[in-house]
Design an enzyme around this catalytic site. Sequence first.
Site, PDB file in Angstrom:
ATOM      1  NE  ARG A 105      44.167  54.211  45.465  1.00  0.00           N
ATOM      2  CZ  ARG A 105      44.000  55.022  44.444  1.00  0.00           C
ATOM      3  NH1 ARG A 105      42.910  54.936  43.711  1.00  0.00           N
ATOM      4  NH2 ARG A 105      44.888  55.940  44.165  1.00  0.00           N
ATOM      5  CB  THR A 109      45.351  45.520  42.515  1.00  0.00           C
ATOM      6  OG1 THR A 109      45.216  45.913  43.887  1.00  0.00           O
ATOM      7  CG2 THR A 109      46.372  44.394  42.411  1.00  0.00           C
ATOM      8  CG  ASP A 201      42.953  63.526  53.022  1.00  0.00           C
ATOM      9  OD1 ASP A 201      43.440  62.681  52.258  1.00  0.00           O
ATOM     10  OD2 ASP A 201      42.662  63.286  54.219  1.00  0.00           O
ATOM     11  CG  ASP A 204      45.838  65.055  54.974  1.00  0.00           C
ATOM     12  OD1 ASP A 204      46.316  64.235  55.785  1.00  0.00           O
ATOM     13  OD2 ASP A 204      46.133  65.091  53.777  1.00  0.00           O
TER      14      ASP A 204
HETATM   15  N1  URA Z   1      38.661  61.107  50.865  1.00  0.00           N
HETATM   16  C1  URA Z   1      38.791  62.370  51.314  1.00  0.00           C
HETATM   17  O1  URA Z   1      39.256  62.595  52.429  1.00  0.00           O
HETATM   18  N2  URA Z   1      38.399  63.373  50.511  1.00  0.00           N
HETATM   19  C2  URA Z   1      37.866  63.176  49.298  1.00  0.00           C
HETATM   20  O2  URA Z   1      37.496  64.134  48.632  1.00  0.00           O
HETATM   21  C3  URA Z   1      37.740  61.841  48.855  1.00  0.00           C
HETATM   22  C4  URA Z   1      38.155  60.829  49.654  1.00  0.00           C
END
Ligand code: URA
Length: 210
Positions: A105, A109, A201, A204
């Site tokens: 990302r 922008t 995430d 992660d």
């Molecule tokens: N990406 C992720 O890993 N978790 C989320 O909650 C949103 C996007």
Amino acid sequence: MSEHLTVVDHPLVQHKLTLMRRKETATSVFRQLLREISLLLAYEVTRELELTTERIETPLEPMDAPVLMGKKLALVSILRAGNGLLDGILELIPQARVGFVGLYRDEATLKPVQYYFKVPEALDERVTIVVDPMLATGNSSVAAVDLLKKAGARNIRFLCLLAAPEGVARMKEAHPDVPIVTASVDSRLNEKGYIVPGLGDAGDRMYGTK
Ligand code: URA
């Protein structure tokens, strides 16, 4: 597939998803659960693949037996979390061809920018299944499908573990021809773009990078 959105409500999928959501679930267990759940989701996303028949001989007699029609499937992982879903699906469909889309990302922008794109040839003749565990804002999913359509893909499905209503709506608006298969549509996105209640995430949690 006929439906734009399919939520896989199979009890095993839902149970495993709950274990994955728990914050105390260890990285190794999270990965194992994702592998197991991806097999079950793969079953659903491939439900309507077309069949033809092939003449074979069983030990008793010849028969016209069903086999998958057409070129081998293309599985396309959106890096990096897509790889967790990809590994399980490849166990079920080992002959599939595999592609990768890398997007980051742009902080100015907020738009997704491509940093990697490598996909199988003849996408126009294959069913293409895009995998990413989290359909959150939908920005990267829409961008990945844009790129795949430019590369020739015509018959695309999107497979995720969790979706936010916002991401589903964005995909439907941009790519109404791409059916989505997921284990859950959660309640919302938070201000940081995380799915709530979600599981955090996915990358992660899968790779222990937090
Ligand atoms: N990406 C992720 O890993 N978790 C989320 O909650 C949103 C996007």
